[in-house]
Design a protein around this motif. Structure first.
Motif, short mmCIF file in Angstrom:
data_model
loop_
_atom_site.label_atom_id
_atom_site.label_comp_id
_atom_site.label_asym_id
_atom_site.label_seq_id
_atom_site.Cartn_x
_atom_site.Cartn_y
_atom_site.Cartn_z
N SER A 156 -12.18 32.56 103.25
CA SER A 156 -11.30 31.37 103.29
C SER A 156 -12.00 30.17 102.66
CB SER A 156 -10.90 31.04 104.73
OG SER A 156 -10.36 32.16 105.34
N ALA A 157 -13.30 30.02 102.96
CA ALA A 157 -14.06 28.89 102.40
C ALA A 157 -14.14 29.02 100.88
CB ALA A 157 -15.45 28.84 103.02
N ILE A 158 -14.40 30.25 100.42
CA ILE A 158 -14.48 30.48 98.96
C ILE A 158 -13.12 30.18 98.32
CG2 ILE A 158 -14.79 32.26 97.16
CD1 ILE A 158 -16.89 33.54 99.10
N ALA A 159 -12.05 30.62 99.00
CA ALA A 159 -10.69 30.38 98.47
C ALA A 159 -10.39 28.89 98.39
CB ALA A 159 -9.66 31.08 99.35
N ALA A 160 -10.89 28.13 99.39
CA ALA A 160 -10.65 26.68 99.42
C ALA A 160 -11.37 26.01 98.24
CB ALA A 160 -11.11 26.09 100.74
N VAL A 161 -12.61 26.43 97.99
CA VAL A 161 -13.35 25.88 96.85
C VAL A 161 -12.70 26.33 95.55
CG1 VAL A 161 -15.60 25.82 95.69
CG2 VAL A 161 -15.51 25.78 98.17
N GLY A 162 -12.27 27.59 95.53
CA GLY A 162 -11.59 28.15 94.36
C GLY A 162 -10.32 27.38 94.04
N LEU A 163 -9.63 26.95 95.09
CA LEU A 163 -8.40 26.17 94.90
C LEU A 163 -8.70 24.90 94.10
CD1 LEU A 163 -5.36 25.49 95.81
CD2 LEU A 163 -6.44 24.22 97.67
N ARG A 164 -9.81 24.25 94.48
CA ARG A 164 -10.19 23.01 93.80
C ARG A 164 -10.58 23.28 92.34
NH1 ARG A 164 -11.62 17.81 96.09
NH2 ARG A 164 -12.73 16.63 94.50
N ALA A 165 -11.30 24.38 92.16
CA ALA A 165 -11.71 24.75 90.79
C ALA A 165 -10.47 25.06 89.94
CB ALA A 165 -12.65 25.95 90.83
N LEU A 166 -9.55 25.80 90.53
CA LEU A 166 -8.33 26.18 89.81
C LEU A 166 -7.52 24.93 89.42
CD1 LEU A 166 -6.37 28.61 89.04
CD2 LEU A 166 -5.26 28.16 91.23
N LEU A 167 -7.40 24.02 90.38
CA LEU A 167 -6.62 22.81 90.10
C LEU A 167 -7.29 21.94 89.04
CD1 LEU A 167 -5.33 21.92 93.68
CD2 LEU A 167 -3.95 22.55 91.71
N SER A 168 -8.64 21.93 89.06
CA SER A 168 -9.32 21.12 88.04
C SER A 168 -9.09 21.71 86.65
CB SER A 168 -10.82 21.00 88.35
OG SER A 168 -11.42 22.25 88.22
N ALA A 169 -8.94 23.06 86.61
CA ALA A 169 -8.63 23.71 85.32
C ALA A 169 -7.20 23.41 84.90
CB ALA A 169 -8.86 25.22 85.44
N VAL A 170 -6.29 23.51 85.86
CA VAL A 170 -4.85 23.27 85.57
C VAL A 170 -4.62 21.82 85.14
CG1 VAL A 170 -2.55 23.18 86.66
CG2 VAL A 170 -4.06 25.12 87.11
N LEU A 171 -5.38 20.91 85.75
CA LEU A 171 -5.16 19.49 85.47
C LEU A 171 -5.97 18.97 84.26
CD1 LEU A 171 -5.13 18.19 89.16
CD2 LEU A 171 -3.17 18.36 87.63
N PRO A 230 -10.88 12.02 90.40
CA PRO A 230 -10.03 11.56 91.52
C PRO A 230 -8.69 12.29 91.60
CG PRO A 230 -10.95 9.69 90.35
CD PRO A 230 -11.35 10.89 89.58
N LEU A 231 -8.08 12.56 90.44
CA LEU A 231 -6.78 13.24 90.43
C LEU A 231 -6.91 14.66 91.01
CD1 LEU A 231 -3.75 13.06 89.60
CD2 LEU A 231 -4.41 14.16 87.45
N VAL A 232 -7.97 15.34 90.62
CA VAL A 232 -8.23 16.71 91.13
C VAL A 232 -8.42 16.65 92.66
CG1 VAL A 232 -9.83 18.66 91.09
CG2 VAL A 232 -9.21 17.51 88.96
N GLY A 233 -9.16 15.63 93.09
CA GLY A 233 -9.42 15.47 94.53
C GLY A 233 -8.14 15.28 95.32
N ILE A 234 -7.30 14.37 94.82
CA ILE A 234 -6.05 14.06 95.55
C ILE A 234 -5.10 15.26 95.53
CG2 ILE A 234 -3.98 12.60 95.51
CD1 ILE A 234 -5.90 10.34 94.44
N VAL A 235 -4.94 15.86 94.35
CA VAL A 235 -4.02 17.02 94.23
C VAL A 235 -4.53 18.19 95.09
CG1 VAL A 235 -3.00 18.71 92.65
CG2 VAL A 235 -3.14 16.32 91.98
N SER A 236 -5.84 18.39 95.11
CA SER A 236 -6.42 19.48 95.93
C SER A 236 -6.15 19.24 97.41
CB SER A 236 -7.93 19.56 95.72
OG SER A 236 -8.23 19.82 94.40
N ALA A 237 -6.35 18.01 97.84
CA ALA A 237 -6.13 17.70 99.26
C ALA A 237 -4.66 17.91 99.63
CB ALA A 237 -6.56 16.26 99.56
N ILE A 238 -3.76 17.49 98.73
CA ILE A 238 -2.31 17.68 98.99
C ILE A 238 -1.98 19.18 99.01
CG2 ILE A 238 0.02 17.31 98.04
CD1 ILE A 238 -1.05 14.57 96.98
N ALA A 239 -2.54 19.92 98.05
CA ALA A 239 -2.28 21.37 97.99
C ALA A 239 -2.79 22.05 99.27
CB ALA A 239 -2.96 21.97 96.77
N ALA A 240 -3.97 21.62 99.74
CA ALA A 240 -4.53 22.20 100.97
C ALA A 240 -3.62 21.89 102.16
CB ALA A 240 -5.93 21.66 101.21
N ALA A 241 -3.07 20.68 102.19
CA ALA A 241 -2.15 20.30 103.28
C ALA A 241 -0.89 21.16 103.23
CB ALA A 241 -1.81 18.82 103.18
#
Lengths: 286, 213
Positions: free
Chosen positions: B155-170, B182-193
């Motif tokens: 789950s922890a790896i998936a959470a970090v992976g989510l951020r990496a994936l979003l940084s690639a997408v963005l 900052p955009l990656v940070g905000i979008v990642s936090a929203i996606a996690a929520a």
């Protein structure tokens, strides 16, 4: 007579076991003992009643309500005790009461406290420090403390010493005194059921073998002990089950008075529930 | 439902205390460390340290058979799940409070000079804790708690992976693949929520079909 619990045609299939068309009921004000060997289907029956497993077919009615639409008001009136502790090991009995009084609207704190005293349960110690018997006593105290109308107990007296077990059984008898409360107790300690049960439901390999008043069973069933020659002379219709032990044949008969008249030379004795169960399970049938 | 939440916290009590001690220690460490990179990692760790108790909570329920017993209580099965997710939300809030000790001190010591670093700590901590809880709980509910450590790591790896994936997408919006943007940070936090909220509905569905024998 009203019933606290009615099960009709309960069926649950697993790959290696089938609970097959189980039907019985618990009249209000009575204690029904569900007996059977390990793996016979007692827990599957209890779990189906409580909605913990999904039945394939059949109907279950608790206190007049179908369990398919089992609402919180009905659950409030059912007390449950499983084998072993049901509560987080980190809790103390005091903390447990704080949890349960927020859940049961009928939670009676002073009655719970008096049960803790009566059963010698230390209120401030963590459950993880309790013996199995102590955990069981706590589960029973918690089940009683919300004044249920129906108690469902799965192997509730296992792990208790004979003195405590006797106290608990007395509590069960007191509980059903007013004819409104009922108990279903699944147990392999048949001596307990001989003391308190009004009815015995015997389940074997997923099927109900009999569901009879306990007194009737103890009064009518008998064990005929004889040799090979006498065994051959016994009419097959009179044999419920039999088994051979060395040179002795043990025959379970459903009507010992009738059998005594029919076979005057045979020794026929009264049987215990344990012996009935044993012969049904380990014996052969004609 | 209050009783169920109370029970969740009683069963996690010891582990929550340990999490508090670790979070407090990290806060003290942050008083002596001036590097921005450390401050943001300390805040992220403080935010996510409490959520590891999700596994403990479910494992304790299974071991004590409370998970079976609670279904016999006069509560709806949805409420059992709600109580769990409210408890997890409180755990995340506890992390935010502990992270705020570090953030307040960092602000008092250096003003707004490291504000971006503090924000990154919050974003990463929230992404990690919300996504971890959201992925971990339904997985454990479905496949059991015997392998809860492995599920937690995945789950922890998936959470970090989510951020990496979003940084690639963005990347088209951020100019480069930058996980600290900052955009990656905000979008990642929203996606996690969103994962956390969606996880509740998945857990409800799993729970309804689960059999306790």
């Amino acid at each position: 007579m009203s019933t606290a619990l009615t099960i009709t045609g309960l069926t649950k299939k697993y790959s290696n076991f089938t609970l097959d068309n189980v039907s019985f009921s618990i009249p209000s004000g009575s204690i029904v003992g569900l007996i059977g060997e390990n793996g016979a289907g007692k827990s599957t029956t209890v779990n189906s009643i409580l909605g913990l497993i999904k039945k394939d077919s059949g109907s279950i009615t608790i206190l007049g309500h179908d369990t398919d639409d089992f609402d919180c008001a009905v659950k409030e009136k059912v007390g449950v005790v499983f084998d072993g502790s049901n509560f987080s090991e980190e809790l103390t009995p005091i903390k447990l009461s704080k949890v349960l009084r927020d859940i049961y609207s009928s939670w009676d704190q002073s009655y719970y406290n008096s049960l803790l005293n009566q059963l010698d349960i230390p209120a401030a110690k963590k459950i993880k420090t309790f013996s199995k018997g102590m955990k069981m006593k706590l589960s029973i105290a918690a089940a009683f403390a919300h004044h249920p109308h129906l108690l469902i107990l799965d192997e509730a007296t296992s792990g208790l010493d004979p003195v405590v077990r006797d106290d608990i059984l007395d509590m069960f008898l007191e509980f059903v005194q007013d004819e409104e409360h009922s108990i279903l107790v699944s147990s392999h300690i048949t001596s307990d059921l001989e003391k308190v049960a009004d009815y015995i439901v015997f389940i074997h390999a997923g099927k109900i073998i009999f569901c009879s008043p306990k007194d009737e069973l103890l009064e009518h069933y008998g064990m005929m002990k004889c040799g090979a020659a006498q065994f051959d002379a016994v009419e097959k219709n009179d044999i419920v089950a039999y088994r051979r032990q060395d040179y002795e044949w043990q025959i379970l008969v459903a009507d010992r008075e009738k059998a005594a008249k029919k076979y005057p030379k045979a020794m026929i004795t009264a049987v215990t529930i344990d012996e009935i169960m044993l012969l049904y399970v380990k014996g052969e049938k004609e | 439902m209050k009783g169920l939440i109370r029970n969740n916290f009683y069963s996690m009590e010891n582990n929550i205390k340990i999490s508090f001690v670790i979070a407090l220690f990290l806060a003290v460490v942050s008083f002596f460390v001036k590097q921005e990179g450390f401050i943001q990692m300390i805040i992220a760790m403080q935010l996510s340290i409490f959520i590891v108790n999700v596994g403990t909570s479910l494992h304790a329920d299974v071991v004590s058979k409370w998970n079976k017993f609670e279904l016999t209580l006069p509560v709806k099965s949805n409420d059992i799940m709600k109580a769990k997710y409210i408890s997890f939300t409180i755990l995340i809030l506890l992390g935010i409070i502990m992270g705020s000790i570090t953030a307040v001190y960092a602000y008092a010591a250096n003003g707004f000079s490291n504000a971006r670093s503090i924000c990154y700590g919050y974003e990463f901590g929230l992404t990690l804790s919300a996504a971890m809880a959201g992925i971990m709980y339904p997985l454990m509910l479905k496949i059991g708690t015997e392998k809860n450590e492995i599920i937690m790591i995945v789950s922890a790896i998936a959470a970090v992976g989510l951020r990496a994936l979003l940084s690639a997408v963005l990347t088209p919006l951020t100019g480069e693949m930058n996980m600290q943007h900052p955009l990656v940070g905000i979008v990642s936090a929203i996606a996690a929520a969103v994962i956390f909220i969606g996880s509740y509905f998945v857990s409800v569905k799993i729970y309804r079909h689960k059999e306790f024998s």
